[in-house]
Write a protein that holds these residues in place. Structure first.
Motif, PDB file in Angstrom:
ATOM      1  N   HIS A  59     -33.535 -51.966  76.544  1.00  0.00           N
ATOM      2  CA  HIS A  59     -34.736 -51.496  77.236  1.00  0.00           C
ATOM      3  C   HIS A  59     -34.727 -49.981  77.412  1.00  0.00           C
ATOM      4  N   ALA A  60     -33.549 -49.409  77.695  1.00  0.00           N
ATOM      5  CA  ALA A  60     -33.460 -47.959  77.842  1.00  0.00           C
ATOM      6  C   ALA A  60     -33.815 -47.266  76.534  1.00  0.00           C
ATOM      7  N   ALA A  61     -33.328 -47.797  75.419  1.00  0.00           N
ATOM      8  CA  ALA A  61     -33.637 -47.206  74.119  1.00  0.00           C
ATOM      9  C   ALA A  61     -35.129 -47.286  73.818  1.00  0.00           C
ATOM     10  N   ALA A  62     -35.801 -48.284  74.412  1.00  0.00           N
ATOM     11  CA  ALA A  62     -37.234 -48.452  74.197  1.00  0.00           C
ATOM     12  C   ALA A  62     -38.067 -47.654  75.204  1.00  0.00           C
ATOM     13  N   GLY A  63     -37.383 -46.944  76.119  1.00  0.00           N
ATOM     14  CA  GLY A  63     -38.108 -46.073  77.031  1.00  0.00           C
ATOM     15  C   GLY A  63     -38.074 -46.448  78.496  1.00  0.00           C
ATOM     16  N   ALA A  64     -37.365 -47.506  78.861  1.00  0.00           N
ATOM     17  CA  ALA A  64     -37.289 -47.878  80.278  1.00  0.00           C
ATOM     18  C   ALA A  64     -36.608 -46.757  81.066  1.00  0.00           C
ATOM     19  N   SER A  65     -37.074 -46.529  82.278  1.00  0.00           N
ATOM     20  CA  SER A  65     -36.543 -45.449  83.107  1.00  0.00           C
ATOM     21  C   SER A  65     -35.337 -45.908  83.916  1.00  0.00           C
ATOM     22  N   ARG A  66     -34.663 -44.946  84.508  1.00  0.00           N
ATOM     23  CA  ARG A  66     -33.543 -45.255  85.392  1.00  0.00           C
ATOM     24  C   ARG A  66     -34.017 -46.165  86.527  1.00  0.00           C
ATOM     25  N   GLU A  67     -35.186 -45.849  87.087  1.00  0.00           N
ATOM     26  CA  GLU A  67     -35.720 -46.648  88.190  1.00  0.00           C
ATOM     27  C   GLU A  67     -35.991 -48.087  87.746  1.00  0.00           C
ATOM     28  N   ASP A  68     -36.485 -48.258  86.523  1.00  0.00           N
ATOM     29  CA  ASP A  68     -36.732 -49.598  85.995  1.00  0.00           C
ATOM     30  C   ASP A  68     -35.428 -50.402  85.959  1.00  0.00           C
ATOM     31  N   LEU A  69     -34.384 -49.793  85.432  1.00  0.00           N
ATOM     32  CA  LEU A  69     -33.117 -50.497  85.295  1.00  0.00           C
ATOM     33  C   LEU A  69     -32.479 -50.777  86.649  1.00  0.00           C
ATOM     34  N   GLN A  70     -32.546 -49.818  87.552  1.00  0.00           N
ATOM     35  CA  GLN A  70     -31.948 -50.016  88.866  1.00  0.00           C
ATOM     36  C   GLN A  70     -32.673 -51.118  89.628  1.00  0.00           C
ATOM     37  N   ALA A  71     -33.982 -51.249  89.425  1.00  0.00           N
ATOM     38  CA  ALA A  71     -34.734 -52.337  90.066  1.00  0.00           C
ATOM     39  C   ALA A  71     -34.258 -53.687  89.526  1.00  0.00           C
ATOM     40  N   SER A  72     -33.947 -53.732  88.242  1.00  0.00           N
ATOM     41  CA  SER A  72     -33.409 -54.955  87.642  1.00  0.00           C
ATOM     42  C   SER A  72     -32.035 -55.278  88.216  1.00  0.00           C
ATOM     43  N   VAL A  73     -31.229 -54.240  88.445  1.00  0.00           N
ATOM     44  CA  VAL A  73     -29.911 -54.446  89.064  1.00  0.00           C
ATOM     45  C   VAL A  73     -30.076 -55.018  90.462  1.00  0.00           C
TER      46      VAL A  73
END
Length: 204
Positions: free
Chosen positions: A177-191
């Protein structure tokens, strides 16, 4: 009779770690097969004879680059496993990973995921190298969770192997997802959501 004079060895005009970091970025952005020798030498600022003389062929260069990547990137996430509890270790691992995957200082995503998941048969060795790197990280995570289980820091009957695999799958999915453009905030919300489904901290 030849009039050529013997050549003497000259010191390298470049720093190996610096040019290796540049090669790592090319592999990271384009994958192993997508990284041409021209792109590599241009980024590294050296010619092909220097590349071959210092690093060997393209596969050997990739092996060096991937080892360097582990030293500078993966080691940071794995250091999170030194946290005192299983919950804290998993949280630190996932949050550190999410930060690294979206760090603007280097390409988004993860070299070990996007470097060569799909390679032609002649380059199958590259996929094996990357898989071994991911497996080493998963093994380190499983070992940490096994110690937690022995210490009574995990619920009785917890399958630590499955838990380690789940955490790794989440981290690797974040890389995509990060390689496709997801932001740090997007990933942290998933965490945040994953942590609710994992292990409750002591006392909760």
């Amino acid at each position: 009779m030849s009039t050529k004079t013997p050549t003497t060895g000259r010191p390298k005009a470049f720093d190996e770690e610096t040019v290796l970091d540049r090669a790592t970025e090319v592999f990271w952005r384009h994958g192993y097969e997508g990284a041409s020798l021209s792109a590599l030498t241009d980024a590294m600022g050296i010619n092909r004879p220097s590349l071959y003389a210092t690093f060997g062929n393209k596969e050997q260069l990739f092996q060096r680059a991937f080892a360097r990547y582990h030293q500078t990137q993966v080691a940071t996430a794995r250091a999170a496993l030194q946290q005192p509890t299983a919950y804290a270790a998993i949280e630190a691992f996932l949050r550190s990973s999410a930060d690294g995957l979206t760090d603007a200082a280097h390409p988004a995503g993860c070299l070990s995921v996007q470097g060569g998941l799909a390679c032609s048969p002649e380059n199958a060795r590259i996929s094996e190298i990357l898989a071994a790197g991911r497996a080493a990280t998963e093994s380190a995570l499983q070992n940490r969770l096994s110690r937690a289980a022995e210490d009574g820091d995990l619920p009785d009957g917890m399958d630590v192997r499955a838990l380690a695999r789940f955490v790794m799958a989440l981290s690797e999915g974040h890389a995509v997802h990060a390689a496709a453009g997801a932001s740090r905030e997007d990933l942290q919300a998933s965490v945040d959501i994953a942590l609710r489904a994992l292990i409750a901290p002591p006392g909760r």
